[in-house]
Design an enzyme around this catalytic site. Structure first.
Site, short mmCIF file in Angstrom:
data_model
loop_
_atom_site.label_atom_id
_atom_site.label_comp_id
_atom_site.label_asym_id
_atom_site.label_seq_id
_atom_site.Cartn_x
_atom_site.Cartn_y
_atom_site.Cartn_z
N LYS A 17 0.81 -1.22 0.00
CA LYS A 17 0.00 0.00 0.00
C LYS A 17 0.85 1.28 0.00
CE LYS A 17 -1.81 0.86 4.00
NZ LYS A 17 -1.82 2.05 4.83
N ARG A 94 -9.76 5.50 9.50
CA ARG A 94 -9.70 4.12 9.98
C ARG A 94 -11.05 3.65 10.53
NH1 ARG A 94 -4.59 1.97 10.42
NH2 ARG A 94 -2.91 3.48 10.60
N ARG A 132 10.62 -12.14 4.77
CA ARG A 132 11.49 -10.96 4.67
C ARG A 132 12.36 -10.84 5.91
NH1 ARG A 132 7.05 -6.04 4.94
NH2 ARG A 132 6.52 -6.31 7.14
#
Ligand SMILES: [Zn+2]
Length: 220
Positions: A17, A94, A132
């Site tokens: 995002k 939100r 990751r």
């Protein structure tokens, strides 16, 4: 008359995002309202509202900043921004309450707000994030590090680590929290705004291309 462009980007952790928000900002020449960064900046500056943010963070209970305070901050900040450009919001709103307030702050209607919703299957998000590794010194991120046998940072040589927040169980929890919080917001924009669903599974540049094509049709 050309209308001011108001965009919101939504997407779970690991959806890319933030990266897509940067690309959209450049392609459509928008102001990027990175709510988290702007709030941290404000706290650093030590303004009245910034001190209130800091107090909540210092309590460290994972407590959210109240709708009232966030809305007040967005309202203040929007007055400092050159609105001839248009804005893309990342990390705001939100909650439904914040979404309703945003309409007041922008003095617009919800149907003038375009929401880019990046959708990625949960399993893929977990795989992306759990593979990751991060440099503890310079925060550089390495995807699929083990698969590529990368053990140390190519910038500073430090040994890479897996962050607690990138453990599969933690990720699953974060995604569930995100889904729970965001579902009402997505429903709200589905009926009140312009919701654009984007498949976030392909590589970054392909996702960016799909977003650009869809936005060009809507924003022309
Ligand atoms: Zn490093």
């Amino acid at each position: 008359m050309q209308m001011t462009k108001y965009l919101i980007i939504l997407g779970p952790p690991g959806s890319g995002k933030g990266t897509q928000a940067e690309i959209i900002k450049d392609k459509f020449d928008l102001f990027l309202f990175g709510t988290g960064d702007l709030m941290r900046e404000e706290a650093k500056r030590g303004s009245e509202i910034g001190q209130k943010f800091q107090a909540v963070w210092d309590r460290g209970q994972g407590e959210l900043i109240s709708d009232e305070l966030v809305d007040k901050f967005v309202d203040q900040k929007m007055q400092e921004i050159d609105l001839s450009k248009g804005v893309i919001f990342d990390g705001y709103p939100r909650t439904i309450k914040q979404a309703e307030n945003l309409v007041q702050i922008l003095k617009t209607k919800p149907e003038n707000i375009v929401v880019v919703n990046i959708v990625v299957p949960k399993d893929l998000l977990i795989e992306r994030m759990s593979t990751r590794r991060v440099c503890p010194k310079c925060d550089k991120i390495f995807f699929r590090a083990e698969e590529q046998k990368i053990k140390s940072c190519d910038d500073c040589g430090s040994a890479l680590i897996q962050r607690q927040e990138d453990q599969p169980e933690t990720i699953r929890k974060r995604i569930e929290v995100y889904e729970e919080q965001t579902r009402p917001l997505i429903d709200y924009y589905k009926t009140n705004g312009v919701l654009v669903n984007i498949d976030g599974a392909p590589p970054i540049d392909e996702v960016a291309k799909e977003i650009e094509q869809k936005l060009q049709e809507i924003l022309k």
